[in-house]
Design a protein around this motif. Structure first.
Motif, mmCIF file in Angstrom:
data_model
loop_
_atom_site.group_PDB
_atom_site.id
_atom_site.type_symbol
_atom_site.label_atom_id
_atom_site.label_comp_id
_atom_site.label_asym_id
_atom_site.label_seq_id
_atom_site.Cartn_x
_atom_site.Cartn_y
_atom_site.Cartn_z
ATOM 1 N N TYR A 28 9.995 -1.987 -2.395
ATOM 2 C CA TYR A 28 11.406 -2.042 -3.489
ATOM 3 C C TYR A 28 10.905 -1.567 -4.783
ATOM 4 O O TYR A 28 11.665 0.123 -5.276
ATOM 5 N N ALA A 29 9.903 -1.870 -5.378
ATOM 6 C CA ALA A 29 9.679 -1.622 -6.730
ATOM 7 C C ALA A 29 9.170 0.155 -6.934
ATOM 8 O O ALA A 29 9.542 0.857 -8.093
ATOM 9 N N LEU A 30 8.416 0.434 -6.021
ATOM 10 C CA LEU A 30 8.267 1.376 -6.077
ATOM 11 C C LEU A 30 9.116 2.030 -5.468
ATOM 12 O O LEU A 30 9.674 3.787 -5.948
ATOM 13 N N SER A 31 10.069 2.302 -4.708
ATOM 14 C CA SER A 31 11.320 2.958 -4.622
ATOM 15 C C SER A 31 12.319 3.256 -5.233
ATOM 16 O O SER A 31 12.910 4.658 -5.013
ATOM 17 N N VAL A 32 12.424 2.617 -5.986
ATOM 18 C CA VAL A 32 13.239 3.121 -7.594
ATOM 19 C C VAL A 32 12.452 3.328 -8.395
ATOM 20 O O VAL A 32 12.960 3.575 -9.481
ATOM 21 N N GLY A 33 11.528 3.305 -8.458
ATOM 22 C CA GLY A 33 11.045 4.407 -9.635
ATOM 23 C C GLY A 33 9.661 3.753 -10.333
ATOM 24 O O GLY A 33 8.673 4.278 -11.328
ATOM 25 N N THR A 34 9.696 2.734 -10.478
ATOM 26 C CA THR A 34 8.343 1.618 -10.838
ATOM 27 C C THR A 34 6.819 2.445 -10.737
ATOM 28 O O THR A 34 6.289 2.526 -9.872
ATOM 29 N N ALA A 35 6.571 3.016 -12.436
ATOM 30 C CA ALA A 35 5.570 2.814 -11.752
ATOM 31 C C ALA A 35 5.368 4.362 -12.084
ATOM 32 O O ALA A 35 4.452 4.843 -11.377
ATOM 33 N N SER A 36 6.762 5.354 -11.797
ATOM 34 C CA SER A 36 6.045 6.699 -11.473
ATOM 35 C C SER A 36 5.736 7.141 -12.511
ATOM 36 O O SER A 36 5.164 8.290 -12.304
ATOM 37 N N GLU A 37 5.691 6.652 -13.604
ATOM 38 C CA GLU A 37 5.353 7.439 -15.095
ATOM 39 C C GLU A 37 3.532 7.284 -15.357
ATOM 40 O O GLU A 37 3.248 7.418 -16.173
ATOM 41 N N GLY A 38 3.114 6.464 -13.954
ATOM 42 C CA GLY A 38 1.630 5.983 -14.199
ATOM 43 C C GLY A 38 1.913 4.247 -14.258
ATOM 44 O O GLY A 38 3.089 3.373 -14.474
ATOM 45 N N ILE A 39 0.245 3.743 -13.920
ATOM 46 C CA ILE A 39 0.307 1.830 -14.128
ATOM 47 C C ILE A 39 0.077 1.411 -15.298
ATOM 48 O O ILE A 39 -0.984 2.420 -16.306
ATOM 49 N N ASP A 40 0.818 0.004 -16.067
ATOM 50 C CA ASP A 40 0.802 0.115 -17.453
ATOM 51 C C ASP A 40 0.584 -1.585 -16.001
ATOM 52 O O ASP A 40 1.356 -1.771 -16.166
ATOM 53 N N GLU A 41 0.396 -2.073 -17.937
ATOM 54 C CA GLU A 41 0.247 -3.351 -17.414
ATOM 55 C C GLU A 41 1.533 -4.067 -17.226
ATOM 56 O O GLU A 41 1.533 -5.253 -16.629
ATOM 57 N N SER A 42 2.707 -3.749 -18.057
ATOM 58 C CA SER A 42 3.937 -4.381 -17.822
ATOM 59 C C SER A 42 4.413 -3.982 -16.354
ATOM 60 O O SER A 42 5.458 -4.645 -15.891
ATOM 61 N N VAL A 43 4.175 -3.408 -15.643
ATOM 62 C CA VAL A 43 4.735 -2.919 -14.163
ATOM 63 C C VAL A 43 4.033 -3.676 -13.118
ATOM 64 O O VAL A 43 4.491 -3.919 -11.764
ATOM 65 N N LEU A 44 2.578 -3.812 -13.599
ATOM 66 C CA LEU A 44 1.539 -4.219 -12.704
ATOM 67 C C LEU A 44 1.971 -5.605 -12.095
ATOM 68 O O LEU A 44 2.519 -5.506 -10.526
ATOM 69 N N TYR A 48 1.598 -4.935 -7.760
ATOM 70 C CA TYR A 48 0.243 -4.986 -7.747
ATOM 71 C C TYR A 48 0.273 -6.444 -6.798
ATOM 72 O O TYR A 48 1.053 -7.332 -7.599
ATOM 73 N N GLU A 49 -0.576 -6.456 -5.549
ATOM 74 C CA GLU A 49 -0.207 -7.699 -5.263
ATOM 75 C C GLU A 49 -1.147 -8.231 -5.567
ATOM 76 O O GLU A 49 -1.385 -10.287 -5.573
ATOM 77 N N ASN A 50 -2.079 -8.568 -6.522
ATOM 78 C CA ASN A 50 -2.688 -9.799 -6.960
ATOM 79 C C ASN A 50 -3.037 -9.970 -8.406
ATOM 80 O O ASN A 50 -3.885 -10.413 -8.794
ATOM 81 N N ARG A 51 -1.416 -9.832 -8.398
ATOM 82 C CA ARG A 51 -1.292 -10.885 -9.958
ATOM 83 C C ARG A 51 0.040 -11.951 -9.433
ATOM 84 O O ARG A 51 0.809 -11.647 -8.249
ATOM 85 N N PRO A 52 0.217 -12.500 -10.618
ATOM 86 C CA PRO A 52 1.738 -13.557 -10.136
ATOM 87 C C PRO A 52 2.768 -11.939 -9.646
ATOM 88 O O PRO A 52 2.930 -11.026 -10.305
ATOM 89 N N MET A 53 3.703 -12.147 -8.434
ATOM 90 C CA MET A 53 4.151 -11.228 -7.899
ATOM 91 C C MET A 53 5.579 -11.716 -8.814
ATOM 92 O O MET A 53 5.796 -12.606 -9.030
ATOM 93 N N ARG A 54 6.458 -10.152 -8.939
ATOM 94 C CA ARG A 54 7.638 -10.086 -9.549
ATOM 95 C C ARG A 54 8.527 -9.572 -9.135
ATOM 96 O O ARG A 54 8.413 -8.912 -7.956
ATOM 97 N N THR A 55 9.988 -9.937 -8.723
ATOM 98 C CA THR A 55 11.293 -8.727 -7.873
ATOM 99 C C THR A 55 11.407 -7.851 -8.886
ATOM 100 O O THR A 55 12.685 -8.527 -9.637
#
Length: 84
Positions: A28-44, A48-55
């Motif tokens: 869902y996050a990827l489908s709405v454009g999260t990380a479309s400008e590149g990956i940085d610490e705030s979107v991980l 990214y599943e190897n961190r505490p997950m947020r929705t």
């Protein structure tokens, strides 16, 4: 007849259990454009599943499982906002 804000707010839905996985949240996050400008610490936490997950909070609108017939919304005209 147009649907009003108050009609939607007054709509009662029975309690409904919904389950989703980390994969669902990531997709869902990827489908709405999260990380479309590149990956940085705030979107991980969203993509990214190897961190505490947020929705992303708007995912709840997808989990509601529209259409809700009692809402009065004509989903055939919803894409362009046409009224029938």
């Amino acid at each position: 007849m147009p649907v009003t804000y108050q009609q939607l707010m007054d709509l009662q839905r029975p309690d409904q259990e919904v389950r989703y996985t980390e994969k669902d949240s990531i997709l869902y996050a990827l489908s709405v454009g999260t990380a479309s400008e590149g990956i940085d610490e705030s979107v991980l936490p969203f993509v990214y599943e190897n961190r505490p997950m947020r929705t992303i909070p708007s995912m709840a609108t997808v989990l509601m499982r529209a259409p809700v017939p009692e809402s009065g919304i004509d989903f055939r005209g919803l894409l362009h906002g046409n009224s029938a």
